[in-house]
Design an enzyme around this catalytic site. Structure first.
Site, PDB file in Angstrom:
ATOM      1  N   SER A 126     -23.026  84.324  17.815  1.00 44.00           N
ATOM      2  CA  SER A 126     -23.702  84.903  16.652  1.00 44.00           C
ATOM      3  C   SER A 126     -22.975  84.463  15.397  1.00 44.00           C
ATOM      4  O   SER A 126     -21.770  84.142  15.441  1.00 44.00           O
ATOM      5  CB  SER A 126     -23.688  86.436  16.744  1.00 44.00           C
ATOM      6  OG  SER A 126     -24.062  87.038  15.517  1.00 44.00           O
ATOM      7  N   TYR A 139     -19.312  94.257  18.443  1.00 44.76           N
ATOM      8  CA  TYR A 139     -20.237  93.145  18.647  1.00 44.76           C
ATOM      9  C   TYR A 139     -19.642  91.854  18.078  1.00 44.76           C
ATOM     10  O   TYR A 139     -19.632  90.809  18.740  1.00 44.76           O
ATOM     11  CB  TYR A 139     -21.575  93.461  17.980  1.00 44.76           C
ATOM     12  CG  TYR A 139     -22.629  92.401  18.140  1.00 44.76           C
ATOM     13  CD1 TYR A 139     -23.365  92.292  19.312  1.00 44.76           C
ATOM     14  CD2 TYR A 139     -22.918  91.515  17.098  1.00 44.76           C
ATOM     15  CE1 TYR A 139     -24.344  91.331  19.456  1.00 44.76           C
ATOM     16  CE2 TYR A 139     -23.898  90.549  17.235  1.00 44.76           C
ATOM     17  CZ  TYR A 139     -24.613  90.461  18.415  1.00 44.76           C
ATOM     18  OH  TYR A 139     -25.587  89.502  18.539  1.00 44.76           O
TER      19      TYR A 139
END
Length: 247
Positions: A126, A139
């Site tokens: 990401s 995350y």
């Protein structure tokens, strides 16, 4: 090919893209896929955060096909809360789903990928691995770790003709993103206004579509297109990380 997180936005789009290119797909997700999974493929409903499940998944995969030409590690778990409010159990859950599963899966997938003779692993990292925001620490850490693991895997697997690369998507219109909007991760307004605010941060002036990420995944998985790429991070974010935050 095998893809985790197959029932979600990017995963579902990726299943479709690979199937359209003639690949037999093994899909894995903790949720049911519903209608539309390729009839010549195999869908396994399972939670990859459990190591025992990962062993069962690859046992079924090997029974279905003795080789794998690609593995796409797409499954992801996200908690949206301040770091000091994140519990140890929540931290561990994110790491188990987003990072440990890739490590364990790589060991089990390796002989099947090696047997294919020319294969690839694509890890779904990401943009949070390189630039992040508040209330998403677990995350971001998992995706940063996955980016480092991608490089390590690329080095160790090169001798077996297995390429390993990562995709770093920016904001993409998926159920996960919309759920985070609904939980009020971004300040103020409706879900639509929050999506529009995200879109304004990109050079393109819009957020991505799952199909756009799926095509990037296919590029990295297909050795005819990306044969000289390994250990790399392909950012697909509409130019969001290209713009200075001070503008």
């Amino acid at each position: 090919m095998l893809i985790t997180g197959a029932a979600g936005g990017i995963g579902r789009a990726t299943v479709k893209v690979f199937a359209e290119h003639g690949w037999r797909v093994i899909g894995v997700d903790r949720n049911a896929f519903g209608e539309g999974f390729p009839t010549d493929g195999l869908f396994i409903q399972s939670d990859i955060s459990d190591p025992a499940n990962i062993e069962a998944i690859f046992s079924q995969a090997q029974a279905f096909s003795p080789v794998l030409h690609a593995v796409v590690n797409n499954a992801g778990l996200q908690f949206n809360k301040p770091l000091i409010e994140t519990s140890g159990e929540e931290w561990d859950a994110v790491m188990a789903s987003n990072l440990r599963s890739v490590f364990l899966g790589a060991k089990l997938a390796h002989p099947l990928l090696k047997a294919a003779g020319n294969s690839a692993i694509v890890n779904m990292s990401s943009v949070h691995a390189i630039a992040t925001s508040a209330n998403i620490a677990a995350y971001a850490a998992s995706k940063g770790g996955l980016l480092a693991l991608t490089r390590a895997m690329a080095i160790e697997f090169a001798g077996d003709n297995i390429r390993v690369n990562a995709i770093l998507p920016g904001a993409v219109d998926t159920p996960m993103l919309r759920a985070s909007m609904e939980r009020g991760v971004l300040d103020g307004g409706s879900v639509l206004s929050r999506l529009e605010n995200l879109a304004s941060k990109t050079v393109n002036g819009r957020i991505g579509e799952p199909e756009e990420i799926a095509h990037a995944i296919y590029f990295l998985a297909d050795s005819n297109q990306s044969s000289f790429m390994t250990g790399q991070a392909l950012v697909v974010d509409g130019g969001a990380t290209a713009r200075l935050s001070t503008e």
